[in-house]
Scaffold this active site. Sequence first.
Site, PDB file in Angstrom:
ATOM      1  N   GLY A  33       0.816  -1.212   0.000  1.00 32.12           N
ATOM      2  CA  GLY A  33       0.000   0.000   0.000  1.00 32.12           C
ATOM      3  C   GLY A  33       0.842   1.251   0.000  1.00 32.12           C
ATOM      4  CG  ASN A  34      -0.522   4.659  -1.546  1.00 27.82           C
ATOM      5  OD1 ASN A  34      -1.165   5.533  -0.979  1.00 27.82           O
ATOM      6  ND2 ASN A  34      -1.029   3.935  -2.539  1.00 27.82           N
ATOM      7  NE  ARG A  35       5.277   6.742   4.479  1.00 29.10           N
ATOM      8  CZ  ARG A  35       5.413   6.026   5.593  1.00 29.10           C
ATOM      9  NH1 ARG A  35       4.422   5.986   6.459  1.00 29.10           N
ATOM     10  NH2 ARG A  35       6.519   5.371   5.825  1.00 29.10           N
TER      11      ARG A  35
END
Length: 226
Positions: A33-35
């Site tokens: 995933g990412n932030r």
Amino acid sequence: RGGAAAARDLAGRHVVVSAGGTREPIDPVRFIGNRSSGMQGYALARTALARGARVTLVAANVTLPDPAGAEIVRTGSTREMRDAVLKAAADADAVVMAAAVADFRPADYEDVKIKKTPGAEPAPIHLVENPDILAELVRESRDVAGRVIVGFAAETHDVLENGRRKLARKGCDLLVVNQVGEHLAFGRPDNAAVILSADGAAVDVPRGSKEALSDVVWDLVAARMT
Ligand code: CTP
Ligand code: CA
């Protein structure tokens, strides 16, 4: 433009906004995933609603309060977001891709939790490329007069140069380029950007709230709608 004069200028329009960050499952309990928090996309949805638009918000892994009045479609992975965005875009006057979309996903999904084997090397995770939702939108909108497609880009360096190149490559009408880095943009209520347009213009948006940036985006979108 903006302010009271712009009130309700999106009445009768359908706009689609993607928000958050896609996640690509590795096994039932893990993902890549990412932030992205979804704050910018949700601010875009709220400001469009305030200006009278019908809003479809395609959210990926966002835990913020739902903007009242938006139709919210929840998605997880990039392929789910792609299907939801393309479906919602069918009758849209504008689509804004504010979501952080995973470029790659694991080639294989393990349907049981991956276990470690004492003493053994961990198995590598092979990645494959995801569909480019923005590129597909641009392709599908080529013959739709007056539909405005907006991309977002986060760049850490050579912001203008990289932004120009990305705008040309993506083929969208507007590209909102954020400077990102430590303590900049992600999970913060404020943002600064330069908005590049396909006709060569650049609009500098000084650091301010994500709502303020959203209103400049809608000003530029409204001016390009037919
Ligand atoms: N985007 C998309 N589908 C993807 C990747 C990105 O729709 N598979 C959209 C993003 O939502 C954003 C825009 O494309 O609006 C630009 O994303 P960005 O990651 O900056 O561009 P990339 O083309 O993926 O280039 P790179 O990550 O290599 O800089
Ligand atoms: Ca990318």
